[in-house]
Write an enzyme that holds these catalytic residues in place. Structure first.
Site, mmCIF file in Angstrom:
data_model
loop_
_atom_site.group_PDB
_atom_site.id
_atom_site.type_symbol
_atom_site.label_atom_id
_atom_site.label_comp_id
_atom_site.label_asym_id
_atom_site.label_seq_id
_atom_site.Cartn_x
_atom_site.Cartn_y
_atom_site.Cartn_z
ATOM 1 N N GLU A 141 -7.348 4.883 -7.276
ATOM 2 C CA GLU A 141 -7.098 3.484 -6.942
ATOM 3 C C GLU A 141 -8.403 2.748 -6.649
ATOM 4 O O GLU A 141 -9.367 3.341 -6.206
ATOM 5 C CB GLU A 141 -6.264 3.363 -5.670
ATOM 6 C CG GLU A 141 -5.419 4.529 -5.381
ATOM 7 C CD GLU A 141 -4.779 4.472 -4.000
ATOM 8 O OE1 GLU A 141 -3.727 5.072 -3.892
ATOM 9 O OE2 GLU A 141 -5.322 3.862 -3.067
ATOM 10 N N CYS A 197 -13.491 -1.903 -3.265
ATOM 11 C CA CYS A 197 -13.381 -0.587 -2.629
ATOM 12 C C CYS A 197 -13.029 0.394 -3.744
ATOM 13 O O CYS A 197 -12.002 0.227 -4.412
ATOM 14 C CB CYS A 197 -12.285 -0.637 -1.566
ATOM 15 S SG CYS A 197 -11.943 0.961 -0.821
ATOM 16 N N CYS A 216 -8.900 14.493 -2.868
ATOM 17 C CA CYS A 216 -10.006 14.760 -1.952
ATOM 18 C C CYS A 216 -9.816 16.148 -1.365
ATOM 19 O O CYS A 216 -8.693 16.558 -1.098
ATOM 20 C CB CYS A 216 -10.017 13.717 -0.824
ATOM 21 S SG CYS A 216 -11.421 13.873 0.317
ATOM 22 N N CYS A 219 -8.358 15.695 5.751
ATOM 23 C CA CYS A 219 -8.136 15.008 7.029
ATOM 24 C C CYS A 219 -6.626 14.723 7.152
ATOM 25 O O CYS A 219 -6.043 14.122 6.246
ATOM 26 C CB CYS A 219 -8.941 13.715 7.092
ATOM 27 S SG CYS A 219 -10.722 13.988 6.862
ATOM 28 N N CYS A 244 -4.889 11.177 6.552
ATOM 29 C CA CYS A 244 -5.250 10.434 5.339
ATOM 30 C C CYS A 244 -4.367 10.871 4.170
ATOM 31 O O CYS A 244 -4.214 12.068 3.911
ATOM 32 C CB CYS A 244 -6.727 10.697 5.028
ATOM 33 S SG CYS A 244 -7.247 10.034 3.439
ATOM 34 N N CYS A 251 -6.241 4.394 2.395
ATOM 35 C CA CYS A 251 -6.729 5.435 1.514
ATOM 36 C C CYS A 251 -5.644 6.284 0.858
ATOM 37 O O CYS A 251 -4.915 7.010 1.531
ATOM 38 C CB CYS A 251 -7.626 6.323 2.392
ATOM 39 S SG CYS A 251 -8.531 7.535 1.523
HETATM 40 N N1 SAH Z 1 -14.081 10.385 2.372
HETATM 41 C C1 SAH Z 1 -14.780 9.237 2.853
HETATM 42 C C2 SAH Z 1 -14.355 7.911 2.277
HETATM 43 C C3 SAH Z 1 -12.911 7.614 2.034
HETATM 44 S S1 SAH Z 1 -11.824 7.063 3.273
HETATM 45 C C4 SAH Z 1 -14.694 9.185 4.357
HETATM 46 O O1 SAH Z 1 -13.890 9.907 4.921
HETATM 47 O O2 SAH Z 1 -15.456 8.453 4.965
HETATM 48 C C5 SAH Z 1 -12.401 5.580 3.996
HETATM 49 C C6 SAH Z 1 -12.049 5.481 5.476
HETATM 50 O O3 SAH Z 1 -10.634 5.308 5.695
HETATM 51 C C7 SAH Z 1 -12.447 6.739 6.248
HETATM 52 O O4 SAH Z 1 -13.058 6.374 7.454
HETATM 53 C C8 SAH Z 1 -11.100 7.386 6.491
HETATM 54 O O5 SAH Z 1 -11.144 8.266 7.557
HETATM 55 C C9 SAH Z 1 -10.206 6.185 6.723
HETATM 56 N N2 SAH Z 1 -8.777 6.465 6.604
HETATM 57 C C10 SAH Z 1 -8.162 7.353 5.799
HETATM 58 N N3 SAH Z 1 -6.829 7.335 5.992
HETATM 59 C C11 SAH Z 1 -6.585 6.403 6.931
HETATM 60 C C12 SAH Z 1 -5.397 5.912 7.561
HETATM 61 N N4 SAH Z 1 -4.192 6.405 7.249
HETATM 62 N N5 SAH Z 1 -5.512 4.931 8.494
HETATM 63 C C13 SAH Z 1 -6.742 4.450 8.796
HETATM 64 N N6 SAH Z 1 -7.891 4.864 8.253
HETATM 65 C C14 SAH Z 1 -7.813 5.834 7.335
#
Ligand code: SAH
Length: 391
Positions: A117, A130, A137, A141, A144, A368
């Protein structure tokens, strides 16, 4: 929310959702190459060397991605070039708009069926893209949506760049209501961990920042690379002497909790990852952005705000709090507003610049990986053959 019509850019491409394919890197594309390599590529094709600059001016200067629209090229050249230098890399599956047209999200299918996306966000003074750096990935996490999918594969340089060139074209068409028509910023905050696809992401940054017609001519300072904290790659980034902005997804100031929220913390601890981030800031003179998704009763306690404040006090860093966007089926939720306000207050009291990120695109699963996750769920509900695509 508006569902925009999807215009097929490659009618000859088989429907990948119903086709079982192994993840594989895409064919070569102009944007994979620097200008010198493009010259070699066109002459190898039997084209004159000036064609490299001509194609580059179309693609990076005028944001034309389709050879058919490059009408100053002889028909025979167009055919050769389509096959060898401008294959279709991204096929739109779904386009959604919200926030009165200021936020637009595109779900792409790649040549092997993988889904990624991109999001375009318009503000009164700027337009930000973005983009995704990987399909899926591997960082896992738990809050996410992309983290739940696992890694399918790295994106190629051109698959990353082409997302930006497409979005720059959308911005240039004036489609982003109330914003300037020029895309000025790129954040690597879509799907994937950019530093886990290091060489391609760095080359993509070079392509995005090289002056036209070699590249898109964006300012390095207007590009943000966001990472979970892969320390060796962060150190490598310091050595590149680029002036991109670094964002570190911290999400917890203590190892116990961060081990859970950002599992790579089991390998590189908070102290080590912050050290690398501060070194990056010192070397580039650029403030690092500490990303912190506020999760109700998980990481939003006053003592954690105070601990984070102590860790960041006096450093070239600011905190970007992100209200959690709960993923479907998740046990977690965003923190209540009074808790969020108290968290901000404590950080500011500690002298740490703090902002709360706006919740752009919530309506269109802006967080994300959520749009792709939704598509994958629908696809796997459709039958076993589709499930393979979901890997
Ligand atoms: N892998 C990289 C970039 C992608 S995610 C990273 O982790 O930095 C971009 C941001 O969105 C990251 O800070 C991630 O932790 C956050 N993110 C992912 N899922 C989320 C969610 N459900 N709610 C809020 N932030 C989220």
């Amino acid at each position: 929310m508006t569902i925009l019509p999807v215009i097929p850019t490659s009618p000859d491409q088989p429907d990948a959702v119903t086709t079982k394919r192994r993840p594989s890197m895409p064919p070569r594309h102009l944007a994979d190459l620097d200008l010198a390599a493009r010259k070699v590529a066109v002459t190898t094709l039997g084209e004159p060397a000036f064609r490299a600059k001509q194609l580059s001016t179309h693609y990076f200067g005028r944001l034309v991605r389709d050879v058919g629209a490059m009408t100053d090229l002889p028909a025979a050249s167009r055919e050769r070039i389509t096959g060898d230098l401008l294959p279709t890399l991204l096929t739109p599956v779904r386009e959604l708009a919200c926030d009165d047209g200021a936020t637009r999200k595109t779900l792409w299918r790649l040549h092997d069926g993988a889904l990624v996306e991109s999001v375009l966000m318009g503000y009164p003074d700027r337009v930000t893209a973005c983009v995704s750096s990987q399909a899926g990935c591997g960082m896992a996490c738990p809050f996410c949506a992309t983290g739940q999918q696992g890694l399918t594969r790295n994106l190629s340089i051109a698959e990353i760049v082409d997302q930006v060139v497409y979005l720059a074209g959308v911005a240039a068409s004036g489609a982003v209501t109330g914003s300037p028509p020029r895309l000025s910023r790129v954040v690597f905050m879509g799907m994937g961990e950019p530093l886990a696809n290091y060489p391609r992401v760095i080359e993509a940054v070079r392509r995005l920042t090289a002056p036209a017609p070699e590249g898109l001519g964006l300012s390095q300072r207007h590009i943000t690379v966001s990472t979970v904290g892969l320390v060796p790659a962060m150190r490598r980034l310091i050595a590149e002497e680029l002036s991109v902005t670094l964002a570190l997804s911290l999400h917890a100031p203590d190892d116990d909790l961060r081990d859970e929220l950002v599992p790579v913390n089991q390998r590189w601890k908070v102290a080590e990852v912050l050290d690398a981030a501060f070194d990056y800031a010192a070397r580039t003179g650029r403030r690092v952005s500490i990303e912190y998704a506020l999760i109700r009763d998980v990481n939003d306690q006053p003592w954690r705000a105070d601990l984070l404040g102590r860790l960041l006090h006096g450093k070239l860093a600011h905190v970007n709090l992100i209200p959690l966007n709960p993923t479907p089926g998740s046990k977690w939720d965003a923190s209540p507003k009074p808790v969020e306000r108290e968290f901000v207050r404590r950080l500011r009291e500690a002298g740490v610049a703090t902002t709360v990120r706006d919740t752009r695109g919530r309506e269109i699963d802006g967080a994300c990986g959520q749009l792709a996750a939704g598509e994958l769920t629908e696809a796997s509900a459709g039958g076993a053959a589709d499930a393979e695509v979901a890997q």
